[in-house]
Design a protein around this motif. Structure first.
Motif, PDB file in Angstrom:
ATOM      1  N   ILE A  76      -2.820  13.042  -2.890  1.00 55.24           N
ATOM      2  CA  ILE A  76      -2.310  12.251  -1.776  1.00 55.24           C
ATOM      3  C   ILE A  76      -0.983  12.846  -1.323  1.00 55.24           C
ATOM      4  N   MET A  77      -0.917  13.259  -0.053  1.00 53.10           N
ATOM      5  CA  MET A  77       0.339  13.724   0.532  1.00 53.10           C
ATOM      6  C   MET A  77       1.049  12.518   1.121  1.00 53.10           C
ATOM      7  N   SER A  78       1.882  11.866   0.300  1.00 53.15           N
ATOM      8  CA  SER A  78       2.556  10.650   0.768  1.00 53.15           C
ATOM      9  C   SER A  78       3.588  10.979   1.848  1.00 53.15           C
ATOM     10  N   LYS A  79       4.266  12.126   1.714  1.00 55.21           N
ATOM     11  CA  LYS A  79       5.167  12.551   2.800  1.00 55.21           C
ATOM     12  C   LYS A  79       4.289  13.169   3.894  1.00 55.21           C
ATOM     13  N   ASN A 118     -10.447  10.459   8.567  1.00 53.76           N
ATOM     14  CA  ASN A 118     -11.619  10.314   9.427  1.00 53.76           C
ATOM     15  C   ASN A 118     -11.929  11.593  10.209  1.00 53.76           C
ATOM     16  N   TYR A 119     -10.948  12.484  10.294  1.00 49.68           N
ATOM     17  CA  TYR A 119     -11.101  13.702  11.077  1.00 49.68           C
ATOM     18  C   TYR A 119     -11.186  14.971  10.235  1.00 49.68           C
ATOM     19  N   LEU A 120     -10.633  14.936   9.030  1.00 51.56           N
ATOM     20  CA  LEU A 120     -10.441  16.185   8.308  1.00 51.56           C
ATOM     21  C   LEU A 120     -10.916  16.081   6.866  1.00 51.56           C
ATOM     22  N   PRO A 121     -11.836  16.943   6.430  1.00 54.57           N
ATOM     23  CA  PRO A 121     -12.281  16.916   5.034  1.00 54.57           C
ATOM     24  C   PRO A 121     -11.150  17.311   4.093  1.00 54.57           C
ATOM     25  N   GLY A 122     -11.115  16.671   2.947  1.00 53.75           N
ATOM     26  CA  GLY A 122     -10.085  16.959   1.955  1.00 53.75           C
ATOM     27  C   GLY A 122      -8.911  16.023   2.007  1.00 53.75           C
ATOM     28  N   VAL A 123      -8.768  15.251   3.098  1.00 52.65           N
ATOM     29  CA  VAL A 123      -7.704  14.250   3.194  1.00 52.65           C
ATOM     30  C   VAL A 123      -8.210  12.967   2.551  1.00 52.65           C
ATOM     31  N   GLU A 124      -7.538  12.499   1.515  1.00 49.14           N
ATOM     32  CA  GLU A 124      -8.002  11.336   0.768  1.00 49.14           C
ATOM     33  C   GLU A 124      -7.685  10.021   1.480  1.00 49.14           C
ATOM     34  N   GLY A 131       6.423   5.694   2.045  1.00 46.97           N
ATOM     35  CA  GLY A 131       6.195   4.638   1.075  1.00 46.97           C
ATOM     36  C   GLY A 131       4.767   4.121   1.092  1.00 46.97           C
ATOM     37  N   HIS A 132       3.883   4.793   1.806  1.00 48.97           N
ATOM     38  CA  HIS A 132       2.502   4.361   1.948  1.00 48.97           C
ATOM     39  C   HIS A 132       1.582   5.029   0.918  1.00 48.97           C
ATOM     40  N   GLY A 133       1.704   6.355   0.778  1.00 48.09           N
ATOM     41  CA  GLY A 133       0.752   7.107  -0.037  1.00 48.09           C
ATOM     42  C   GLY A 133       0.844   6.843  -1.520  1.00 48.09           C
ATOM     43  N   PHE A 134       2.039   6.662  -2.034  1.00 48.82           N
ATOM     44  CA  PHE A 134       2.213   6.430  -3.467  1.00 48.82           C
ATOM     45  C   PHE A 134       1.492   5.161  -3.918  1.00 48.82           C
ATOM     46  N   PRO A 135       1.651   4.019  -3.239  1.00 51.93           N
ATOM     47  CA  PRO A 135       0.888   2.837  -3.651  1.00 51.93           C
ATOM     48  C   PRO A 135      -0.626   3.044  -3.590  1.00 51.93           C
ATOM     49  N   VAL A 136      -1.104   3.795  -2.573  1.00 50.42           N
ATOM     50  CA  VAL A 136      -2.542   4.083  -2.506  1.00 50.42           C
ATOM     51  C   VAL A 136      -2.969   4.901  -3.718  1.00 50.42           C
ATOM     52  N   ALA A 137      -2.159   5.877  -4.091  1.00 43.19           N
ATOM     53  CA  ALA A 137      -2.477   6.700  -5.254  1.00 43.19           C
ATOM     54  C   ALA A 137      -2.542   5.862  -6.526  1.00 43.19           C
TER      55      ALA A 137
END
Length: 282
Positions: A76-79, A118-124, A131-137
């Motif tokens: 996950i690229m949170s930044k 939704n547009y790019l393979p490999g993006v989780e 502050g969004h990606g870390f909680p998802v991870a």
């Protein structure tokens, strides 16, 4: 990608050289994208690229032909503004052809300013709001823990991003649950948009804060490929806690006029600056 070494085995010199070559290609290609689009965040791309090159070409298990493979390691690229780093890594890993990079930030491009799964393979997951990606991870890691799945979850945040309160809720939850297959990497370049992190909202001592939240902490040079590989590939079965890697990096790493300059958080190069950067990135 299947690992060519076990987590306990150091990478041979030729593999380190391959990872270094990937990182150089990623820097050159990302700067070309930003120059062509006259949009982007090259300073933060360049501080993070070495981390991504080690993850994608020395540590993570994935299959670019099957981006939804259930046992893949998750990144996950949170930044999420650092798309130059992420898109070049995904391209080099084989998720999509190189000519897609020429569409960066163009109308109807799959390569938006922030990544969109939704547009790019490999993006989780879609990221961009800090502050969004870390909680998802953390949620992904909890799911893996509950199902005894083999995958690992890696998440990269900026250091300025650590000023967001949602990260500390995520850190507290991960420590409480003992998510040993979760690895957080903090891109510690000490600069954010417009100023230094310590002048904006002081973060130090980051290591002590994460230990207090129940994490194992490793601090290292975020441009030392061997040290990065050793820390990122360490067998999670040997610990009972999530792992926080504080990667001390240089914003704009590799280009003299960009290094340690807050203005290059979202700066774009002139033609002359682009030519100079291409001469330096060799």
């Amino acid at each position: 990608m299947t690992r060519e070494t076990t987590p306990e085995t150091p990478l041979p010199n030729d593999h380190i050289a391959t990872i270094r070559a990937k990182a150089l290609w990623m820097r050159r290609r990302a700067f070309q994208m930003v120059h062509a689009a006259q949009l982007g965040h090259p300073g933060g791309d360049f501080s993070a690229i070495d981390v991504l090159s080690v993850l994608y070409f020395g540590v993570m298990q994935y299959d670019a032909a099957r981006p939804d493979w259930a046992d893949r390691d998750r990144f996950i690229m949170s930044k999420g503004h650092a798309t130059g780093a992420l898109y070049t890594a995904l391209c080099a890993a084989g998720y999509f052809p190189e000519d897609w990079l020429t569409t960066y930030m163009q109308p109807e491009s799959r390569l938006n300013g922030h990544p969109n799964r939704n547009y790019l393979p490999g993006v989780e997951t879609n990221t961009g709001p800090l502050g969004h990606g870390f909680p998802v991870a953390v949620g992904i890691a909890i799911a893996g823990q509950m199902t005894d799945a083999p995958y690992r979850t890696f998440v990269l945040t900026g250091d300025g991003e650590q000023q967001e309160g949602s990260n500390w809720e995520a850190a507290m939850t991960a420590g409480h649950r003992g998510l040993n297959r979760l690895t957080l990497i903090i891109d510690r370049n000490r600069l954010q948009q417009g100023a230094g992190t310590e002048d904006t909202i002081g973060l130090d001592p980051l290591d002590a804060k994460y230990r207090a939240f129940g994490w194992e902490v490793v601090e290292l040079d975020g441009h030392d490929l061997t040290a990065l590989h050793a820390a990122l590939s360490a067998d999670p079965a040997t610990r009972q806690k999530p792992l926080c890697i504080i990667a001390n990096t240089v914003k704009g790493k590799g280009v003299s006029f960009m290094e340690n300059q807050a203005s290059w958080h979202h700066g774009v190069p002139s033609d002359a600056q682009f030519a100079q950067a291409m001469e330096e990135l060799v």
